[in-house]
Motif scaffolding. Structure first.
Motif, short mmCIF file in Angstrom:
data_model
loop_
_atom_site.label_atom_id
_atom_site.label_comp_id
_atom_site.label_asym_id
_atom_site.label_seq_id
_atom_site.Cartn_x
_atom_site.Cartn_y
_atom_site.Cartn_z
N ALA A 173 0.84 -1.20 0.00
CA ALA A 173 0.00 0.00 0.00
C ALA A 173 0.87 1.25 0.00
CB ALA A 173 -0.94 0.00 1.20
N GLY A 174 1.97 1.19 0.72
CA GLY A 174 2.90 2.32 0.75
C GLY A 174 3.52 2.60 -0.61
N GLU A 175 3.69 1.55 -1.39
CA GLU A 175 4.21 1.72 -2.74
C GLU A 175 3.18 2.40 -3.64
OE1 GLU A 175 5.60 -1.95 -4.53
OE2 GLU A 175 6.11 -2.72 -2.56
N LEU A 176 1.91 2.11 -3.41
CA LEU A 176 0.84 2.58 -4.30
C LEU A 176 0.49 4.04 -4.09
CD1 LEU A 176 -1.59 -0.48 -4.13
CD2 LEU A 176 0.11 0.06 -5.89
N VAL A 177 0.23 4.39 -2.85
CA VAL A 177 -0.24 5.74 -2.53
C VAL A 177 0.29 6.10 -1.16
CG1 VAL A 177 -2.27 7.21 -2.20
CG2 VAL A 177 -2.36 5.33 -3.83
N SER A 178 0.93 7.22 -1.03
CA SER A 178 1.50 7.57 0.27
C SER A 178 0.44 7.68 1.36
CB SER A 178 2.31 8.86 0.18
OG SER A 178 1.48 9.92 -0.24
N LEU A 180 -2.18 5.87 1.66
CA LEU A 180 -2.58 4.51 2.02
C LEU A 180 -1.61 3.89 3.01
CD1 LEU A 180 -3.77 2.66 -1.18
CD2 LEU A 180 -4.78 2.47 1.06
N PHE A 181 -0.38 4.41 3.05
CA PHE A 181 0.65 3.81 3.87
C PHE A 181 0.23 3.71 5.33
CE2 PHE A 181 4.78 2.16 4.22
CZ PHE A 181 5.27 2.52 5.47
N ALA A 182 -0.57 4.63 5.79
CA ALA A 182 -0.99 4.64 7.19
C ALA A 182 -2.39 4.09 7.36
CB ALA A 182 -0.91 6.06 7.73
N PHE A 183 -2.82 3.19 6.46
CA PHE A 183 -4.19 2.68 6.56
C PHE A 183 -4.43 1.98 7.88
CE2 PHE A 183 -1.96 -0.75 4.39
CZ PHE A 183 -2.45 -1.89 5.00
#
Length: 197
Positions: A173-178, A180-183
């Protein structure tokens, strides 16, 4: 002198003995943890991912991995355990029998339905199960192994195994959208990881 925890063999007013009460409580807690861990994945697909394509976007850091594959793989362990408990004894569990390329790997709606479906199945199976019911586990490690285990141990393992995969999902997720990294999976995972120990 009254003990807060009567010894095994103690009979409660409803006729259950202490070990039966402990087993019921343990099953409730294991079900609660499994439900919470799986609901974290539902929350991810409903509230954090913004497109179906994010489920199948290949990871740059974890070759061959996608969010959808990790969600499916973690759910599979619970589904295989439910299937095992739905069969007649002697019960055999094999985590290596899994379907791949399922709709939940590429569709947020299918993922949500599959995850919610397994929670519903667990809610039906767990209350009537025996914590210490013996299962025969077939595994490849990479050598074929056959070992005895219990339903309670495998239900616990399903949650712990899912937490492991949620951590890999966090990387992807961190790779996809910053953003999203803290989902939401990770903060709640830490809280419930303590419950499993």
């Amino acid at each position: 002198m009254t003990s807060a925890n009567p010894p095994n063999g103690f009979t409660a007013p409803n006729g259950e003995n202490r070990s039966e009460i402990d087993e019921i409580q343990a099953l409730k807690r294991l079900l609660e943890v499994a439900s919470i861990v799986l609901s974290q994945a539902v929350d991810l697909v409903e509230n954090s991912l913004t497109s179906d394509e994010q489920l199948s976007e290949p990871s740059k850091f974890i070759p061959g991995s996608t969010i959808g594959k990790h969600l499916r793989h973690a759910r599979d362990h619970f589904a295989l355990l439910v299937d095992c408990m739905s069969s007649k004894p002697p019960r055999v569990l094999n985590y290596d029998i899994r379907l791949r390329n399922t709709p939940m790997e590429t569709s947020r709606q299918a993922a949500k339905e599959a995850l919610e479906g397994i929670v519903a199945q667990l809610e039906k199976v767990v209350p009537s199960a025996s914590l210490n019911e013996t299962l025969t586990l077939h595994a490849v490690t990479p050598y074929p192994q056959i070992v005895q285990t219990t339903f309670g141990r495998e239900l616990w393992f399903g949650s712990l195994h899912a937490i492991h995969h949620w951590s890999m999902i966090r990387v992807i997720a961190g790779e996809l959208v910053s953003d999203l990294f803290a989902f939401a999976i990770v903060p709640r995972t830490k809280r419930y990881h303590r419950v499993l120990h």
